[in-house]
Write a protein that holds these residues in place. Structure first.
Motif, short mmCIF file in Angstrom:
data_model
loop_
_atom_site.label_atom_id
_atom_site.label_comp_id
_atom_site.label_asym_id
_atom_site.label_seq_id
_atom_site.Cartn_x
_atom_site.Cartn_y
_atom_site.Cartn_z
N VAL A 151 0.80 -1.24 -0.10
CA VAL A 151 0.02 -0.02 0.01
C VAL A 151 0.78 1.38 -0.07
O VAL A 151 0.69 2.37 -0.57
CB VAL A 151 -1.12 0.13 1.33
N SER B 287 0.67 3.61 -3.36
CA SER B 287 0.25 4.92 -3.22
C SER B 287 1.26 6.09 -3.26
O SER B 287 0.94 6.88 -4.15
CB SER B 287 -0.06 5.23 -1.63
N THR C 75 0.11 8.38 -6.76
CA THR C 75 0.04 9.99 -6.29
C THR C 75 1.01 10.70 -7.24
O THR C 75 0.47 11.85 -7.57
CB THR C 75 0.00 10.06 -4.76
N ALA D 94 -4.05 7.29 2.70
CA ALA D 94 -4.63 8.49 1.79
C ALA D 94 -4.16 9.66 2.34
O ALA D 94 -3.83 10.60 1.48
CB ALA D 94 -6.08 8.05 1.51
N TYR E 114 -0.46 10.69 1.84
CA TYR E 114 -0.35 10.99 0.46
C TYR E 114 -1.01 12.36 -0.03
O TYR E 114 -0.99 12.70 -1.08
CB TYR E 114 -0.28 9.82 -0.24
N ALA F 38 -8.91 11.38 -0.95
CA ALA F 38 -8.65 10.31 -1.76
C ALA F 38 -9.27 10.71 -3.35
O ALA F 38 -8.35 10.28 -4.19
CB ALA F 38 -9.33 8.98 -1.28
N TYR G 69 -6.10 10.37 -5.73
CA TYR G 69 -5.99 8.97 -6.35
C TYR G 69 -6.62 8.74 -7.59
O TYR G 69 -6.10 8.07 -8.56
CB TYR G 69 -6.62 7.83 -5.63
N CYS H 9 -6.05 2.98 -11.33
CA CYS H 9 -6.06 4.21 -10.23
C CYS H 9 -7.58 4.58 -9.77
O CYS H 9 -7.97 4.61 -8.54
CB CYS H 9 -5.36 5.32 -10.74
#
Length: 396
Positions: A64, A68, A72, A186, A189, A336, A340, A366
């Motif tokens: 993860v 991520s 991102t 989330a 990031y 998010a 994302y 994504c």
């Protein structure tokens, strides 16, 4: 000047644009992009990564974190390319408790009020470029306290009773904790919400579009993100296992002077990141007031609106100071989408890549992962807030 606009209207529009925080100054350099993006992204959320790892475990957790970072980074590149087309209260308390362990305890509410009082002053700096010094200091602080977090953890060593199993024992508990952890990641990031406003401060012409210097700054920022995130998340979990606190600095007690310094660095950083995120809000409010409601641009207007905003955020912080739960809730629900998958949707609509091409597949991956994160993150975060609220007294 617009075709149907008189010289007087054009002059008024220019005066308004010169007053508003986003359009007031457009002479930023590429390194402004670097430290503004670091300040926007590497916030207190990085300190929750070991806690997120404790809910995910080694395999899923590392996956993860890396995924991520890649996603991102990719969506941030998309936003930069498309641009031309279109919790600090707890760290302050920890600093006080470490420096003066025998002093009388001070309510968390008071620390939040102290933090807010700084912003009643700083929020009157007019635009992004005027806070560049604060943002640079905040970026340096984020790198510093992240380094302290993982080096102090490593120095403390693996705890004798370290346990890497899930802290929750029921299937439901494990599931909800995983949801919260995904929301925490989330949140960590996040930073895309202000990237367009940051890029808008860089000079741009058809020959030299702003995406060139902006992208240079983003690359530097993401290298710093990796240097901060991966050691903190992995070393913190390795040392403490599932007993790690939702803020890694809260699990560290010695050396006292270093942990106190790290917590103060967090406070300094959050002061900067607050301003980075607040200026787009100020711009939105002030644009509405002067363009829609026809208020005259003035110091008084700015003084009132910005102080109201700071007061409201202070009240929210006092009312619901639940670090871990809030990260999961807002990370999934609010951050998010922009981080994302919304850039991917915009890319598909605007550029229309060939179906089942590499670009098309990458964007849809994504989107699917981002939508799933937006759904499960708030669920876990809300559950954590509800459990924390059982023993919480308002304004305590």
């Amino acid at each position: 000047m617009a075709p149907n606009m008189t010289e007087e209207e054009a002059a008024r529009q220019k005066a308004i644009d010169d007053w508003l925080p986003i359009t007031a100054s457009r002479n930023a350099k590429w390194w402004y992009s670097a430290f503004h993006n670091v300040t926007a992204m590497v916030g207190a959320g990085v300190l929750s990564l070991p806690y997120a790892m404790s809910h995910l475990g080694w395999g899923p957790g590392v996956t993860v974190l890396v995924l991520s970072w890649v996603i991102t980074f990719y969506t941030l590149w998309q936003m930069v390319e498309m641009h031309e087309m279109v919790p600090g209260g707890r760290s302050l308390k920890k600093f006080h408790d470490v420096v003066c362990p025998n002093c009388k305890s001070i309510r968390t509410t008071y620390f939040i009020m102290i933090f807010a009082s700084v912003h009643f002053v700083l929020s009157h700096l007019p635009n992004f470029n005027s806070i560049s010094g604060i943002s640079l200091a905040a970026a340096v602080m984020s790198l510093t306290y992240s380094t302290i977090a993982w080096t102090a953890s490593a120095a403390k060593g693996v705890q004798p009773d370290v346990d890497y199993s899930y802290s929750a024992k029921s299937a439901a508990g494990i599931t909800f904790n995983v949801f919260t952890a995904l929301g925490d990641v989330a949140f960590a990031y996040a930073g895309h919400n202000v990237v367009l406003e940051i890029q808008a401060t860089i000079p741009s012409t058809p020959e030299k579009p702003s995406k060139g210097p902006m992208w240079k700054g983003v690359i530097i920022a993401y290298i710093i993100v990796a240097i901060c995130y991966f050691p903190v998340g992995l070393v913190g979990y390795w040392m403490f296992g599932n007993s790690v606190a939702d803020n890694i600095l809260l699990s560290l007690e010695k050396p006292a002077w270093l942990i106190a310094a790290a917590n103060m660095f967090v406070v300094i950083h959050v002061i900067g990141s607050y301003q980075i995120y607040a200026i787009p809000v100020f711009d939105m409010m002030e644009t509405f007031l002067v363009k829609k409601l026809k208020f005259k641009p003035s110091f008084t207007l700015r003084f009132i609106t910005r102080n109201i905003y700071v007061a409201l955020t202070m009240m929210v912080g006092i009312s619901i100071p639940f670090f871990g739960g809030l990260l999961g809730f807002f990370g999934g629900l609010v951050l998010a989408p922009t981080t994302y998958y919304l850039p991917c949707i915009m890319w598909l609509i605007i550029y229309k890549p060939k179906p089942f091409s590499i670009t098309w597949i990458a964007n849809w991956i994504c989107i699917v992962l981002g939508v799933a994160l937006m759904i499960v993150g708030p669920i876990g975060g809300l559950r954590t807030i509800i459990l924390s609220a059982k023993d919480y007294e308002f304004f305590s």
